[in-house]
Design a protein around this motif. Structure first.
Motif, PDB file in Angstrom:
ATOM      1  N   VAL A 107      29.448  30.941  52.391  1.00  0.00           N
ATOM      2  CA  VAL A 107      30.802  30.399  52.459  1.00  0.00           C
ATOM      3  C   VAL A 107      31.815  31.534  52.361  1.00  0.00           C
ATOM      4  CG1 VAL A 107      30.946  29.901  49.978  1.00  0.00           C
ATOM      5  CG2 VAL A 107      32.383  28.653  51.542  1.00  0.00           C
ATOM      6  N   SER A 108      32.832  31.456  53.218  1.00  0.00           N
ATOM      7  CA  SER A 108      33.885  32.466  53.241  1.00  0.00           C
ATOM      8  C   SER A 108      35.227  31.755  53.387  1.00  0.00           C
ATOM      9  CB  SER A 108      33.663  33.414  54.425  1.00  0.00           C
ATOM     10  OG  SER A 108      34.753  34.299  54.554  1.00  0.00           O
ATOM     11  N   PHE A 109      36.126  32.031  52.449  1.00  0.00           N
ATOM     12  CA  PHE A 109      37.474  31.467  52.476  1.00  0.00           C
ATOM     13  C   PHE A 109      38.486  32.593  52.465  1.00  0.00           C
ATOM     14  CE2 PHE A 109      35.411  27.851  50.256  1.00  0.00           C
ATOM     15  CZ  PHE A 109      35.772  26.851  51.140  1.00  0.00           C
ATOM     16  N   ASP A 110      39.423  32.559  53.394  1.00  0.00           N
ATOM     17  CA  ASP A 110      40.580  33.440  53.357  1.00  0.00           C
ATOM     18  C   ASP A 110      41.791  32.530  53.256  1.00  0.00           C
ATOM     19  OD1 ASP A 110      42.669  35.188  53.633  1.00  0.00           O
ATOM     20  OD2 ASP A 110      42.038  35.995  55.558  1.00  0.00           O
ATOM     21  N   LEU A 111      42.368  32.467  52.076  1.00  0.00           N
ATOM     22  CA  LEU A 111      43.488  31.566  51.818  1.00  0.00           C
ATOM     23  C   LEU A 111      44.731  32.344  51.382  1.00  0.00           C
ATOM     24  CD1 LEU A 111      41.400  28.891  49.896  1.00  0.00           C
ATOM     25  CD2 LEU A 111      42.215  28.730  52.235  1.00  0.00           C
ATOM     26  N   HIS A 112      44.857  33.584  51.863  1.00  0.00           N
ATOM     27  CA  HIS A 112      46.000  34.385  51.415  1.00  0.00           C
ATOM     28  C   HIS A 112      47.310  33.812  51.974  1.00  0.00           C
ATOM     29  CE1 HIS A 112      45.593  36.422  55.367  1.00  0.00           C
ATOM     30  NE2 HIS A 112      46.869  36.693  55.207  1.00  0.00           N
ATOM     31  N   GLY A 113      48.331  33.917  51.151  1.00  0.00           N
ATOM     32  CA  GLY A 113      49.653  33.464  51.554  1.00  0.00           C
ATOM     33  C   GLY A 113      49.841  31.951  51.507  1.00  0.00           C
ATOM     34  N   THR A 114      48.899  31.237  50.909  1.00  0.00           N
ATOM     35  CA  THR A 114      49.049  29.784  50.778  1.00  0.00           C
ATOM     36  C   THR A 114      49.776  29.467  49.474  1.00  0.00           C
ATOM     37  OG1 THR A 114      46.952  29.474  49.619  1.00  0.00           O
ATOM     38  CG2 THR A 114      46.884  29.404  52.038  1.00  0.00           C
ATOM     39  N   ARG A 115      50.050  28.200  49.249  1.00  0.00           N
ATOM     40  CA  ARG A 115      50.703  27.775  48.006  1.00  0.00           C
ATOM     41  C   ARG A 115      49.701  27.153  47.037  1.00  0.00           C
ATOM     42  NH1 ARG A 115      54.304  23.757  48.722  1.00  0.00           N
ATOM     43  NH2 ARG A 115      53.394  23.181  50.692  1.00  0.00           N
ATOM     44  N   ILE A 116      48.428  27.524  47.162  1.00  0.00           N
ATOM     45  CA  ILE A 116      47.418  26.998  46.252  1.00  0.00           C
ATOM     46  C   ILE A 116      47.659  27.558  44.851  1.00  0.00           C
ATOM     47  CG2 ILE A 116      44.951  26.994  45.692  1.00  0.00           C
ATOM     48  CD1 ILE A 116      44.369  26.803  48.654  1.00  0.00           C
ATOM     49  N   SER A 117      47.745  26.660  43.874  1.00  0.00           N
ATOM     50  CA  SER A 117      47.953  27.050  42.479  1.00  0.00           C
ATOM     51  C   SER A 117      46.633  26.879  41.720  1.00  0.00           C
ATOM     52  CB  SER A 117      49.039  26.172  41.852  1.00  0.00           C
ATOM     53  OG  SER A 117      48.566  24.853  41.672  1.00  0.00           O
ATOM     54  N   VAL A 138      35.618  35.066  48.903  1.00  0.00           N
ATOM     55  CA  VAL A 138      36.859  34.332  48.680  1.00  0.00           C
ATOM     56  C   VAL A 138      38.014  35.321  48.613  1.00  0.00           C
ATOM     57  CG1 VAL A 138      38.108  32.760  47.155  1.00  0.00           C
ATOM     58  CG2 VAL A 138      35.636  32.529  47.397  1.00  0.00           C
ATOM     59  N   SER A 139      39.029  35.078  49.416  1.00  0.00           N
ATOM     60  CA  SER A 139      40.221  35.919  49.428  1.00  0.00           C
ATOM     61  C   SER A 139      41.429  35.035  49.130  1.00  0.00           C
ATOM     62  CB  SER A 139      40.370  36.586  50.806  1.00  0.00           C
ATOM     63  OG  SER A 139      41.549  37.344  50.852  1.00  0.00           O
ATOM     64  N   LEU A 140      42.076  35.293  47.991  1.00  0.00           N
ATOM     65  CA  LEU A 140      43.211  34.473  47.558  1.00  0.00           C
ATOM     66  C   LEU A 140      44.453  35.299  47.169  1.00  0.00           C
ATOM     67  CD1 LEU A 140      41.184  32.005  45.305  1.00  0.00           C
ATOM     68  CD2 LEU A 140      42.312  31.418  47.446  1.00  0.00           C
ATOM     69  N   PRO A 141      44.729  36.426  47.825  1.00  0.00           N
ATOM     70  CA  PRO A 141      45.938  37.163  47.437  1.00  0.00           C
ATOM     71  C   PRO A 141      47.202  36.415  47.870  1.00  0.00           C
ATOM     72  CG  PRO A 141      44.984  38.180  49.371  1.00  0.00           C
ATOM     73  CD  PRO A 141      44.037  37.084  48.936  1.00  0.00           C
ATOM     74  N   ASP A 142      48.283  36.715  47.202  1.00  0.00           N
ATOM     75  CA  ASP A 142      49.581  36.118  47.515  1.00  0.00           C
ATOM     76  C   ASP A 142      49.576  34.600  47.407  1.00  0.00           C
ATOM     77  OD1 ASP A 142      50.607  38.687  48.051  1.00  0.00           O
ATOM     78  OD2 ASP A 142      49.860  38.581  50.105  1.00  0.00           O
ATOM     79  N   CYS A 143      48.782  34.072  46.465  1.00  0.00           N
ATOM     80  CA  CYS A 143      48.761  32.636  46.173  1.00  0.00           C
ATOM     81  C   CYS A 143      49.361  32.437  44.783  1.00  0.00           C
ATOM     82  CB  CYS A 143      47.329  32.109  46.177  1.00  0.00           C
ATOM     83  SG  CYS A 143      46.529  32.144  47.776  1.00  0.00           S
ATOM     84  N   ALA A 144      49.395  31.201  44.358  1.00  0.00           N
ATOM     85  CA  ALA A 144      49.951  30.890  43.037  1.00  0.00           C
ATOM     86  C   ALA A 144      48.842  30.663  42.006  1.00  0.00           C
ATOM     87  CB  ALA A 144      50.847  29.665  43.140  1.00  0.00           C
ATOM     88  N   ILE A 145      47.647  31.189  42.264  1.00  0.00           N
ATOM     89  CA  ILE A 145      46.539  30.995  41.323  1.00  0.00           C
ATOM     90  C   ILE A 145      46.708  31.922  40.127  1.00  0.00           C
ATOM     91  CG2 ILE A 145      44.933  30.249  43.108  1.00  0.00           C
ATOM     92  CD1 ILE A 145      43.610  33.099  42.667  1.00  0.00           C
ATOM     93  N   GLY A 146      46.009  31.582  39.069  1.00  0.00           N
ATOM     94  CA  GLY A 146      46.068  32.394  37.857  1.00  0.00           C
ATOM     95  C   GLY A 146      44.713  32.502  37.202  1.00  0.00           C
ATOM     96  N   ASP A 147      44.733  32.738  35.902  1.00  0.00           N
ATOM     97  CA  ASP A 147      43.502  32.945  35.139  1.00  0.00           C
ATOM     98  C   ASP A 147      42.574  31.734  35.152  1.00  0.00           C
ATOM     99  OD1 ASP A 147      44.414  35.451  34.540  1.00  0.00           O
ATOM    100  OD2 ASP A 147      45.120  34.922  32.523  1.00  0.00           O
ATOM    101  N   ASP A 148      43.141  30.531  35.174  1.00  0.00           N
ATOM    102  CA  ASP A 148      42.302  29.325  35.155  1.00  0.00           C
ATOM    103  C   ASP A 148      41.408  29.254  36.394  1.00  0.00           C
ATOM    104  OD1 ASP A 148      43.393  28.608  32.739  1.00  0.00           O
ATOM    105  OD2 ASP A 148      44.767  27.123  33.586  1.00  0.00           O
ATOM    106  N   THR A 149      41.959  29.597  37.564  1.00  0.00           N
ATOM    107  CA  THR A 149      41.162  29.596  38.797  1.00  0.00           C
ATOM    108  C   THR A 149      40.050  30.622  38.711  1.00  0.00           C
ATOM    109  OG1 THR A 149      42.991  28.822  40.163  1.00  0.00           O
ATOM    110  CG2 THR A 149      41.217  29.996  41.295  1.00  0.00           C
ATOM    111  N   CYS A 150      40.367  31.807  38.230  1.00  0.00           N
ATOM    112  CA  CYS A 150      39.359  32.869  38.109  1.00  0.00           C
ATOM    113  C   CYS A 150      38.239  32.438  37.162  1.00  0.00           C
ATOM    114  CB  CYS A 150      40.004  34.158  37.631  1.00  0.00           C
ATOM    115  SG  CYS A 150      41.210  34.812  38.795  1.00  0.00           S
TER     116      CYS A 150
END
Length: 168
Positions: A107-117, A138-150
Motif C-alpha cells: 500500500v502506498s499513499f501520497d496525501l500531501h497538501g490535503t486537509r487530513i487532520s 505513506v506520505s503526509l507532509p503539509d497536512c494537519a496531522i499530529g502526534d495522534d496520527t503518528c
C-alpha cells in the motif's frame, strides 16, 4: 471521468484485475463518478490512482474509500490524492476500506497538501493493520496531522508480522 465510471459498470464480466488511472485535472463530479464505478470491480487485485492538481473534494475521496471496500481481492494499492479538498472523511473511508482488504500486501499513499487532520489520519492508520501487509509507504507532509496520527500508525504497523519495507 464519468465515462470511466460508466465503463467500469458496463464491463461484461467485471474481471478487471489491474487498473491505473491518471486523473490529473479531474473535477469533483468526475471523481465521484469514477470512484462509484470502482464498486463494480470486485476482482481488482492492483489499483493505482493519481488525483493530483484536481478540484476533487472530500465526498469524492470518501466515495473512493467506500468503492475500494468492494475490492476484497486487492493486493496492491497506490493512491496519490494530493488535493486540498481531500480531508478527514476520505481518511476515515480509506481506513475502513483497508480493513476489508484482507489480502493487501503493498500500500502506498501520497496525501500531501490535503486537509487530513488527526481524526482522519488516525482512522487511516487503524486501517493499516493487516496480516499480509509487506510494503507500506505513506506520505503526509503539509497536512494537519499530529502526534495522534503518528502514534496510531505506529501501533497499527507494529502488528503487521509480514512487514518488510516501511516508508513514512
Amino acid at each position: 471521468a464519468t465515462s470511466i465510471g460508466e465503463c467500469f459498470a458496463c464491463c461484461p464480466n467485471r474481471a478487471i484485475t489491474r487498473l491505473a488511472v491518471d486523473s490529473t485535472g479531474i473535477s469533483d463530479v468526475g471523481g465521484r463518478a469514477m470512484a462509484a464505478g470502482l464498486m463494480h470491480c470486485s476482482d481488482l487485485t492492483e489499483f493505482a490512482l493519481f488525483w493530483t492538481g484536481t478540484s476533487v473534494r472530500d465526498p469524492a475521496g470518501a466515495m473512493l474509500g467506500r468503492s475500494l471496500s468492494c475490492c476484497v481481492q486487492l493486493k496492491k494499492l497506490k493512491l496519490s490524492l494530493s488535493c486540498p479538498g481531500i480531508a478527514d472523511e476520505t481518511g476515515v473511508a480509506l481506513g475502513v476500506a483497508l480493513n476489508t482488504c484482507a489480502v493487501l500486501e503493498d500500500v502506498s499513499f501520497d496525501l500531501h497538501g490535503t486537509r487530513i487532520s488527526d481524526f482522519g489520519g488516525c482512522a487511516l492508520g487503524a486501517g493499516l493493520i493487516g496480516p499480509s501487509l509487506r510494503v507500506v509507504q505513506v506520505s503526509l507532509p503539509d497536512c494537519a496531522i499530529g502526534d495522534d496520527t503518528c502514534a496510531a500508525m505506529g501501533q497499527a504497523l507494529s502488528s503487521c508480522p509480514e512487514l518488510v519495507k516501511l516508508s513514512l
